[in-house]
Design a protein around this motif. Structure first.
Motif, short mmCIF file in Angstrom:
data_model
loop_
_atom_site.label_atom_id
_atom_site.label_comp_id
_atom_site.label_asym_id
_atom_site.label_seq_id
_atom_site.Cartn_x
_atom_site.Cartn_y
_atom_site.Cartn_z
N GLY A 140 26.24 13.59 -6.02
CA GLY A 140 25.06 12.73 -6.11
C GLY A 140 24.89 11.80 -4.94
O GLY A 140 24.00 10.94 -4.96
N SER A 141 25.73 11.95 -3.89
CA SER A 141 25.66 11.02 -2.76
C SER A 141 24.37 11.15 -1.96
O SER A 141 24.02 10.25 -1.21
CB SER A 141 26.87 11.22 -1.84
N GLY A 142 23.68 12.28 -2.12
CA GLY A 142 22.38 12.41 -1.46
C GLY A 142 21.33 11.52 -2.10
O GLY A 142 20.34 11.15 -1.46
N GLY A 143 21.56 11.18 -3.39
CA GLY A 143 20.70 10.23 -4.10
C GLY A 143 19.24 10.62 -4.15
O GLY A 143 18.86 11.78 -4.02
N ALA A 144 18.41 9.60 -4.33
CA ALA A 144 16.97 9.81 -4.42
C ALA A 144 16.39 10.36 -3.12
O ALA A 144 15.40 11.10 -3.14
CB ALA A 144 16.28 8.50 -4.80
N GLU A 145 17.00 10.02 -1.99
CA GLU A 145 16.52 10.55 -0.70
C GLU A 145 16.65 12.07 -0.68
O GLU A 145 15.76 12.77 -0.18
CB GLU A 145 17.31 9.93 0.44
N GLY A 146 17.77 12.57 -1.20
CA GLY A 146 17.95 14.02 -1.27
C GLY A 146 16.96 14.66 -2.22
O GLY A 146 16.42 15.74 -1.93
N ALA A 147 16.70 14.02 -3.35
CA ALA A 147 15.72 14.54 -4.31
C ALA A 147 14.34 14.60 -3.68
O ALA A 147 13.61 15.59 -3.84
CB ALA A 147 15.70 13.67 -5.56
N LEU A 148 13.98 13.57 -2.93
CA LEU A 148 12.66 13.53 -2.29
C LEU A 148 12.53 14.61 -1.23
O LEU A 148 11.46 15.22 -1.06
CB LEU A 148 12.42 12.15 -1.68
N LEU A 149 13.62 14.86 -0.50
CA LEU A 149 13.58 15.89 0.54
C LEU A 149 13.38 17.26 -0.09
O LEU A 149 12.60 18.09 0.41
CB LEU A 149 14.87 15.85 1.35
N MET A 150 14.08 17.52 -1.20
CA MET A 150 13.90 18.77 -1.92
C MET A 150 12.49 18.89 -2.48
O MET A 150 11.84 19.94 -2.38
CB MET A 150 14.93 18.89 -3.05
N LEU A 151 11.98 17.80 -3.06
CA LEU A 151 10.63 17.81 -3.62
C LEU A 151 9.58 18.02 -2.54
O LEU A 151 8.56 18.67 -2.78
CB LEU A 151 10.37 16.51 -4.37
N PHE A 152 9.83 17.47 -1.36
CA PHE A 152 8.90 17.67 -0.24
C PHE A 152 8.72 19.16 0.03
O PHE A 152 7.58 19.66 0.12
CB PHE A 152 9.43 16.97 1.02
N LEU A 153 9.84 19.89 0.12
CA LEU A 153 9.74 21.33 0.38
C LEU A 153 9.05 22.05 -0.77
O LEU A 153 8.14 22.86 -0.55
CB LEU A 153 11.13 21.92 0.60
N VAL A 154 9.49 21.77 -2.00
CA VAL A 154 8.93 22.47 -3.16
C VAL A 154 7.43 22.22 -3.27
O VAL A 154 6.64 23.15 -3.48
CB VAL A 154 9.64 22.02 -4.45
N VAL A 155 7.01 20.97 -3.08
CA VAL A 155 5.59 20.62 -3.23
C VAL A 155 4.74 21.31 -2.17
O VAL A 155 3.71 21.93 -2.50
CB VAL A 155 5.40 19.09 -3.16
N VAL A 156 5.13 21.24 -0.89
CA VAL A 156 4.28 21.81 0.16
C VAL A 156 4.24 23.33 0.06
O VAL A 156 3.17 23.94 0.26
CB VAL A 156 4.71 21.35 1.58
N VAL A 157 5.36 23.97 -0.27
CA VAL A 157 5.37 25.43 -0.35
C VAL A 157 4.58 25.91 -1.56
O VAL A 157 3.80 26.87 -1.46
CB VAL A 157 6.82 25.96 -0.40
N GLN A 158 4.75 25.23 -2.70
CA GLN A 158 3.99 25.63 -3.88
C GLN A 158 2.49 25.37 -3.71
O GLN A 158 1.66 26.18 -4.13
CB GLN A 158 4.52 24.90 -5.12
N LEU A 159 2.15 24.25 -3.09
CA LEU A 159 0.73 23.96 -2.84
C LEU A 159 0.15 24.95 -1.84
O LEU A 159 -1.03 25.31 -1.92
CB LEU A 159 0.56 22.53 -2.34
N SER A 160 0.96 25.40 -0.89
CA SER A 160 0.49 26.42 0.03
C SER A 160 0.11 27.68 -0.73
O SER A 160 -0.94 28.30 -0.46
CB SER A 160 1.57 26.73 1.07
N ASP A 161 0.95 28.09 -1.69
CA ASP A 161 0.63 29.25 -2.52
C ASP A 161 -0.68 29.05 -3.28
O ASP A 161 -1.53 29.95 -3.36
CB ASP A 161 1.75 29.52 -3.52
#
Length: 329
Positions: A191-212
């Motif tokens: 969990g050391s990546g914390g919320a910053e890591g979650a946001l980075l993952m969400l950034f990818l998921v959101v832009v790729v899914q919205l692209s679809d």
């Protein structure tokens, strides 16, 4: 902070929820307007919106619990994706002992390394050790009929369904690697990546899914010229350009949830969305070869797990390694 949530993560999910609420209202209004008209497009839209709700809630719940829950979620998704892939793939009875390693053992080890933050072991387990071990295991059985085809199929299934998909939760560990003096994050606390890591993952998921999503919208409204008509006639140049550029603009607008500048966020979003498109195209080629429309029917309106993760399976490894190469110290 609860789990991997902080104020920014909450605000992002509120924004996603707002978009889904708006989409749901639009779908309801369209249904009232076309009441009694059995529209396949409208039915598909409602199914897609319902699936997006499930995916958004599922991701939010696992992030709320913590990194372990996210890793377990993607382990389950990898298992389901492998099952779908092998259902449409031509394997022999003699492959069954090798398939036990493929489905039940190697994915567990892969995600365990990820959970332990053993990046070095995670990065080489499948592309090196499993790559060499699986054909050895198959050769020991002694069945040489279509050996190369069967070995290649097993390798491909493992790479795309497990190794590639596991890079999505691996993104949560990138902020640790980006810290000064934490170049590899080997053995970093859970969990050391914390919320910053979650946001980075969400950034990818959101832009790729919205692209679809926007490729679908632009393709339906303006699409006339297929990119690869023999593979997927519904994937058009108009949909590709419109969807990728729209999602890239959204990625640039989301720079504030990442450690990037707006133009860096835009560039990473552009490359990720482009790779996402090619992931969908490759998976369409596989389905066309096997004579099926979808990998499965797990998600109403979306087909199977791999039908939903095809874009991310190509985008996530490229995004992960671009960030690790250019932004870690």
């Amino acid at each position: 902070m609860i789990g991997l949530f902080n104020e920014t993560v909450v605000n992002l999910f509120l924004g996603i929820g707002g978009i889904l609420v708006l989409a749901t209202i639009v779908a309801i209004l369209l249904g009232l307007r076309h009441r009694g008209n059995d529209s396949a497009t409208l039915k598909n839209l409602n199914q897609r919106i319902g699936a997006w709700w499930i995916m958004a809630i599922g991701l939010a719940v696992t992030l709320l619990i913590g990194e372990t829950a996210v890793i377990v979620l993607f382990l389950v998704l990898s298992f389901l994706a492998l099952r779908e892939f092998l259902t449409i793939a031509p394997t022999h009875r003699s492959d069954h002992k090798t398939l036990v390693w493929l489905v039940y053992i190697i994915p567990l080890i892969n995600y365990w390394f990820l959970w332990e933050h053993w990046y070095g072991a995670f990065s080489v387990l499948i592309p090196v050790y499993a790559f060499l071990f699986l054909p050895i295991r198959n050769a020991l059985v002694g069945d040489t009929d279509n050996f190369l085809q069967r070995a290649a199929l097993i390798q491909w299934a493992l790479m795309v369904c497990v190794y590639a998909i596991s890079h999505v939760p691996a993104i949560m560990q990138l902020p640790v690697m980006m810290d000064v003096g934490r170049q590899t994050a080997e053995g970093a606390p859970l969990g050391s990546g914390g919320a910053e890591g979650a946001l980075l993952m969400l950034f990818l998921v959101v832009v790729v899914q919205l692209s679809d999503v926007f490729q679908y919208i632009w393709g339906k409204t303006l699409g006339k010229h297929p990119v690869a008509p023999k593979v997927s006639p519904n994937k058009t140049w108009e949909g590709l350009v419109g969807g990728v550029l729209t999602a890239t603009a959204i990625g640039a607008g989301l720079w504030w949830i990442t450690p990037f500048t707006w133009w860096q966020a835009a560039l990473l979003a552009f490359v990720s969305c482009l790779m996402g498109f090619f992931g969908g195209l490759v998976m369409s080629s596989i389905k066309r070869d096997r004579g099926v429309k979808d990998f499965g029917a797990t998600i109403a309106g979306h087909g199977g797990i791999m039908d939903r993760l095809d874009s991310l399976s190509f985008a996530a490894p490229v995004f992960f390694h671009l960030v690790r190469f250019f932004f870690t110290t």
